[in-house]
Scaffold this motif. Structure first.
Motif, PDB file in Angstrom:
ATOM      1  N   ALA A   1       1.399   6.266   9.611  1.00  0.00           N
ATOM      2  CA  ALA A   1       0.140   5.542   9.768  1.00  0.00           C
ATOM      3  C   ALA A   1      -0.099   4.614   8.578  1.00  0.00           C
ATOM      4  N   ARG A   2       0.178   5.100   7.411  1.00  0.00           N
ATOM      5  CA  ARG A   2      -0.032   4.279   6.214  1.00  0.00           C
ATOM      6  C   ARG A   2       0.940   3.101   6.184  1.00  0.00           C
TER       7      ARG A   2
ATOM      8  N   LEU B   1      -7.362   8.649   5.552  1.00  0.00           N
ATOM      9  CA  LEU B   1      -6.425   7.526   5.572  1.00  0.00           C
ATOM     10  C   LEU B   1      -7.085   6.268   5.015  1.00  0.00           C
TER      11      LEU B   1
ATOM     12  N   LEU C   1      -0.395   0.448   8.581  1.00  0.00           N
ATOM     13  CA  LEU C   1      -1.502  -0.307   7.988  1.00  0.00           C
ATOM     14  C   LEU C   1      -1.008  -1.235   6.883  1.00  0.00           C
ATOM     15  N   ASP C   2      -0.022  -0.788   6.119  1.00  0.00           N
ATOM     16  CA  ASP C   2       0.539  -1.629   5.071  1.00  0.00           C
ATOM     17  C   ASP C   2       1.096  -2.924   5.662  1.00  0.00           C
TER      18      ASP C   2
ATOM     19  N   GLY D   1      -7.730   6.479   1.312  1.00  0.00           N
ATOM     20  CA  GLY D   1      -6.509   6.373   0.526  1.00  0.00           C
ATOM     21  C   GLY D   1      -6.017   4.954   0.321  1.00  0.00           C
ATOM     22  N   ILE D   2      -6.496   3.999   1.131  1.00  0.00           N
ATOM     23  CA  ILE D   2      -6.061   2.609   0.973  1.00  0.00           C
ATOM     24  C   ILE D   2      -7.184   1.737   0.409  1.00  0.00           C
TER      25      ILE D   2
ATOM     26  N   GLY E   1       3.863   9.624   6.646  1.00  0.00           N
ATOM     27  CA  GLY E   1       3.526   8.326   6.093  1.00  0.00           C
ATOM     28  C   GLY E   1       3.595   7.179   7.077  1.00  0.00           C
TER      29      GLY E   1
ATOM     30  N   LEU F   1       0.818  -1.208   0.000  1.00  0.00           N
ATOM     31  CA  LEU F   1       0.000   0.000   0.000  1.00  0.00           C
ATOM     32  C   LEU F   1       0.853   1.260   0.000  1.00  0.00           C
ATOM     33  N   ALA F   2       2.001   1.203   0.646  1.00  0.00           N
ATOM     34  CA  ALA F   2       2.808   2.412   0.792  1.00  0.00           C
ATOM     35  C   ALA F   2       4.267   2.043   0.987  1.00  0.00           C
TER      36      ALA F   2
ATOM     37  N   ARG G   1       7.732   2.381   2.857  1.00  0.00           N
ATOM     38  CA  ARG G   1       8.057   2.670   4.253  1.00  0.00           C
ATOM     39  C   ARG G   1       8.967   3.889   4.327  1.00  0.00           C
TER      40      ARG G   1
END
Length: 262
Positions: free
Chosen positions: A209-210, A242, A213-214, A245-246, A207, A111-112, A114
């Motif tokens: 939090a994303r 958030l 979650l990733d 966005g995912i 980035g 998803l993102a 790191r």
């Protein structure tokens, strides 16, 4: 309470309301139970009421008796589409307190990217002492900003260090040896539930939090879980952005109503 029509032969005055337990009431007519009411105290200390009946008059009687036996404030939750139930609670003096959206969150890796210098740890690699320090800091920030009423019920206010804390339920972001963000996931449910995503104020917009979650969603994906769930207060615009966005999809919306001042 469902949407069945009221029976004209049933009159409110012919119904007897009895408290059958400390948190349960029955509405009875001619030895037939025509309604039930429940009061449940949640982990955050708030009391929530629920009523099951198909009669408006019985609903009103049950609500009045239950409210007379509970210290205010008390709360209830209804599906936003259930207008009949919402109207019943409003007749009893409840007002809309907050709105919460429910989401299905797809589990897929990648998803993102790191952020540089960030490490993600989870399970047995999470150490209790720095986690507890982060927990205290997050709770202080919540209490001084959005407020505890916007948090899920299981996210308790800090209780002077006595509250149990299970590190294995957390995924944590680490920068320069310091815990700066966390995700808490409940797995003892039909679908894994993302209960809390939090990043220290000074570390936001990087980035983190994303990335958290990733990591969580990627691990869930690897064991065959297709989606997790999450609930977000609709005043929390950052959390809504958030999830959007995912690729999370809204699956429902609920209203929390309150009687008495919070």
């Amino acid at each position: 309470m469902n949407s069945l029509p009221s029976r004209p032969g049933l009159r409110a005055r012919s119904v007897t309301i009895s408290q059958v337990a400390g948190n349960q009431w029955h509405a009875v007519r001619n030895d037939l139970t025509v309604g039930r009411g429940y009061a449940s105290r949640r982990l955050d200390g708030r009391t929530f009421l629920s009523i099951d009946t198909w009669q408006d008059a019985v609903f009103d009687r049950l609500a009045a008796v239950m409210l007379a036996n509970q210290p205010e404030p008390v709360y209830t939750v209804v599906d936003e589409t259930d207008r009949e139930l919402t109207a019943g609670w409003q007749r009893a003096g409840f007002a809309i307190w907050r709105r919460e959206s429910e989401y299905a969150v797809p589990t897929r890796p990648g998803l993102a990217a790191r952020p540089p210098g960030l490490t993600i740890v989870s399970g047995d690699d999470v150490r209790e002492a720095p986690l507890r320090e982060l927990d205290r800091a997050v709770r202080a920030e919540v209490g001084s900003t959005v407020g505890w009423h916007t948090m899920p019920a299981e996210v308790l206010p800090w209780q002077g260090g006595t509250r149990p804390l299970d590190p294995t339920k957390y995924t944590v972001a680490v920068r320069d040896g310091r815990y700066v963000g966390l995700v808490r996931v409940a797995t003892q449910t039909r679908r894994p539930r993302i209960g809390l995503v939090a990043v220290l104020t000074a570390e936001r917009r990087r980035g983190i939090a994303r990335a958290l979650l990733d990591d969580v969603l990627g691990r869930l994906h690897s064991v065959g879980t297709e989606a997790a769930t999450a609930e977000v207060d609709e005043s929390n615009t950052a959390a809504l952005a958030l999830l959007g966005g995912i690729g999370a999809e809204r699956t429902g919306r609920s209203l929390e109503l309150i009687s008495g001042r919070a």
